[in-house]
Design a protein around this motif. Structure first.
Motif, short mmCIF file in Angstrom:
data_model
loop_
_atom_site.label_atom_id
_atom_site.label_comp_id
_atom_site.label_asym_id
_atom_site.label_seq_id
_atom_site.Cartn_x
_atom_site.Cartn_y
_atom_site.Cartn_z
N ARG A 1 -6.16 1.24 -3.27
CA ARG A 1 -5.11 1.13 -2.25
C ARG A 1 -3.84 0.46 -2.78
NH1 ARG A 1 -5.80 2.63 2.84
NH2 ARG A 1 -4.56 1.14 3.99
N PRO B 1 -4.37 19.89 -9.85
CA PRO B 1 -4.08 18.48 -10.15
C PRO B 1 -5.13 17.91 -11.11
CG PRO B 1 -4.01 18.90 -7.78
CD PRO B 1 -4.60 20.13 -8.42
N TRP C 1 -5.47 19.28 -2.48
CA TRP C 1 -5.15 20.58 -3.06
C TRP C 1 -6.40 21.29 -3.58
CZ3 TRP C 1 -2.48 16.06 -4.18
CH2 TRP C 1 -1.22 15.97 -3.58
N ARG D 1 -3.69 11.09 5.45
CA ARG D 1 -5.10 11.12 5.03
C ARG D 1 -5.94 10.11 5.81
NH1 ARG D 1 -6.33 13.33 0.28
NH2 ARG D 1 -8.35 13.35 1.33
N VAL E 1 0.83 -1.20 0.00
CA VAL E 1 0.00 0.00 0.00
C VAL E 1 0.87 1.26 0.00
CG1 VAL E 1 -1.68 1.33 1.37
CG2 VAL E 1 -1.98 -1.15 1.08
N GLU E 2 1.88 1.28 0.85
CA GLU E 2 2.73 2.47 0.98
C GLU E 2 4.14 2.17 0.46
OE1 GLU E 2 1.53 5.27 1.84
OE2 GLU E 2 -0.13 4.91 3.23
N ALA F 1 2.15 9.48 -5.35
CA ALA F 1 1.61 8.24 -4.79
C ALA F 1 0.48 8.65 -3.85
CB ALA F 1 2.70 7.48 -4.04
N LEU F 2 -0.75 8.49 -4.30
CA LEU F 2 -1.90 8.90 -3.49
C LEU F 2 -2.57 7.65 -2.90
CD1 LEU F 2 -3.35 11.74 -5.78
CD2 LEU F 2 -1.63 11.92 -3.98
N GLY F 3 -3.34 6.95 -3.73
CA GLY F 3 -3.90 5.68 -3.25
C GLY F 3 -5.14 5.82 -2.40
N ASN F 4 -5.83 6.95 -2.51
CA ASN F 4 -7.07 7.11 -1.74
C ASN F 4 -8.21 6.31 -2.33
OD1 ASN F 4 -5.48 9.05 -0.49
ND2 ASN F 4 -6.41 10.75 -1.60
N GLN F 5 -8.21 6.12 -3.64
CA GLN F 5 -9.32 5.44 -4.31
C GLN F 5 -8.96 3.97 -4.56
OE1 GLN F 5 -12.07 7.50 -5.97
NE2 GLN F 5 -11.18 9.55 -5.85
N TRP G 1 -11.48 13.64 1.61
CA TRP G 1 -11.48 12.21 1.27
C TRP G 1 -12.62 11.83 0.33
CZ3 TRP G 1 -7.82 8.73 2.06
CH2 TRP G 1 -8.14 7.39 1.80
N PRO G 2 -12.41 11.00 -0.69
CA PRO G 2 -11.14 10.38 -1.09
C PRO G 2 -10.39 11.18 -2.16
CG PRO G 2 -12.90 9.39 -2.35
CD PRO G 2 -13.52 10.51 -1.53
N ASN G 3 -10.72 12.43 -2.28
CA ASN G 3 -10.04 13.26 -3.29
C ASN G 3 -8.72 13.80 -2.74
OD1 ASN G 3 -12.21 13.02 -5.20
ND2 ASN G 3 -13.37 14.34 -3.81
N PRO G 4 -7.86 14.32 -3.63
CA PRO G 4 -6.65 14.98 -3.15
C PRO G 4 -7.02 16.25 -2.36
CG PRO G 4 -6.47 14.46 -5.50
CD PRO G 4 -7.90 14.24 -5.11
N TYR H 1 -4.67 6.51 7.49
CA TYR H 1 -5.22 5.42 6.67
C TYR H 1 -4.44 5.32 5.38
CZ TYR H 1 -8.68 2.71 4.05
OH TYR H 1 -9.31 1.76 3.30
N LYS H 2 -3.97 6.47 4.87
CA LYS H 2 -3.16 6.49 3.65
C LYS H 2 -2.26 7.72 3.67
CE LYS H 2 -1.92 4.83 -0.29
NZ LYS H 2 -0.64 5.54 -0.12
N LEU H 3 -1.03 7.55 3.22
CA LEU H 3 -0.15 8.69 2.99
C LEU H 3 -0.29 9.15 1.55
CD1 LEU H 3 3.03 7.43 4.85
CD2 LEU H 3 1.75 9.52 5.40
N ASN H 4 -0.33 10.45 1.35
CA ASN H 4 -0.26 11.02 -0.01
C ASN H 4 1.10 11.68 -0.14
OD1 ASN H 4 -3.71 12.22 -0.53
ND2 ASN H 4 -2.90 10.15 -0.31
#
Lengths: 137, 137
Positions: free
Chosen positions: A91, A110, B112, B100, A48-49, A85-89, B107-110, B79-82
């Protein structure tokens, strides 16, 4: 790496085309001709990361991110590269590399979530995939 | 590196607080308490893209990006690193590292361009800067 259980996430697969496999990562072209937009996907299951990767694999991924950036610059002469590297949508670990221009559809914001994707027509798709494969060969 | 001519971009400086200087990069906290959001700024003048850095400096930046990610994970359990190098608005090379959560404001968008920044109040700012400085010490 575990070739048996590694699979690219279904959503990533459905929205992109395979370009080539590098040593650590698969490269794919996002099916949106508004931007030259590549996905760099480490073939490492259940990751994931970036910091979840071993130091050796992580170094390999960084080198391939750099490689992609150089090919993107050579082929598209972007005003700016966006690397993320985002991965919000989705994983599964994947890194975006996007060529940006002041006249593009999202500039200076973006690209994620902006408008609707414009799928490639067959001619441009084949030209672009061919050029990219040559660039990485 | 050129300590004489390096200066952090005025916009980055105005919208963030200094945390600490690592070997290659300055770390700053973005003044928006909606997210733990760090900027990683290589102290290398006139640099726009990661691939503009020498291989040695680039390796140093990657290691510090990893270091930041580990501290972010330890302190905020995201939960997630961007992690992103965009640079569409400020060209000076800087890398975002953002913690994030599914309940956060974007969430779950960026993050910015989402809504208006919520500047830190003094108490949370001091607590957070102190904890981050301890984390990198």
């Amino acid at each position: 790496m575990d070739a048996v259980t590694f699979e690219i996430d279904a959503q990533l697969k459905q929205t992109s085309y395979p370009i080539i496999s590098l040593s650590v990562c698969d490269l794919r072209l996002v099916d949106d001709q508004r931007w030259p937009w590549l996905l760099i996907i480490p073939r490492v299951p259940h990751t994931v990361e970036l910091i979840d990767l071993s130091p050796e694999l992580r170094s390999g991924v960084w080198l391939e991110i750099d490689h992609v950036a150089r090919v993107m610059r050579d082929q598209f002469s972007p005003y700016k590269l966006n690397i993320a590297a985002l991965g919000n949508q989705v994983r599964q670990l994947h890194i975006h590399s996007i060529a940006r221009f002041p006249e593009d559809a999202a500039w200076p914001n973006p690209v994620w979530g902006v408008g609707d994707p414009e799928p490639y027509d067959a001619t441009l798709l084949n030209t672009r995939l061919g050029a990219l494969r040559d660039g990485f060969a």
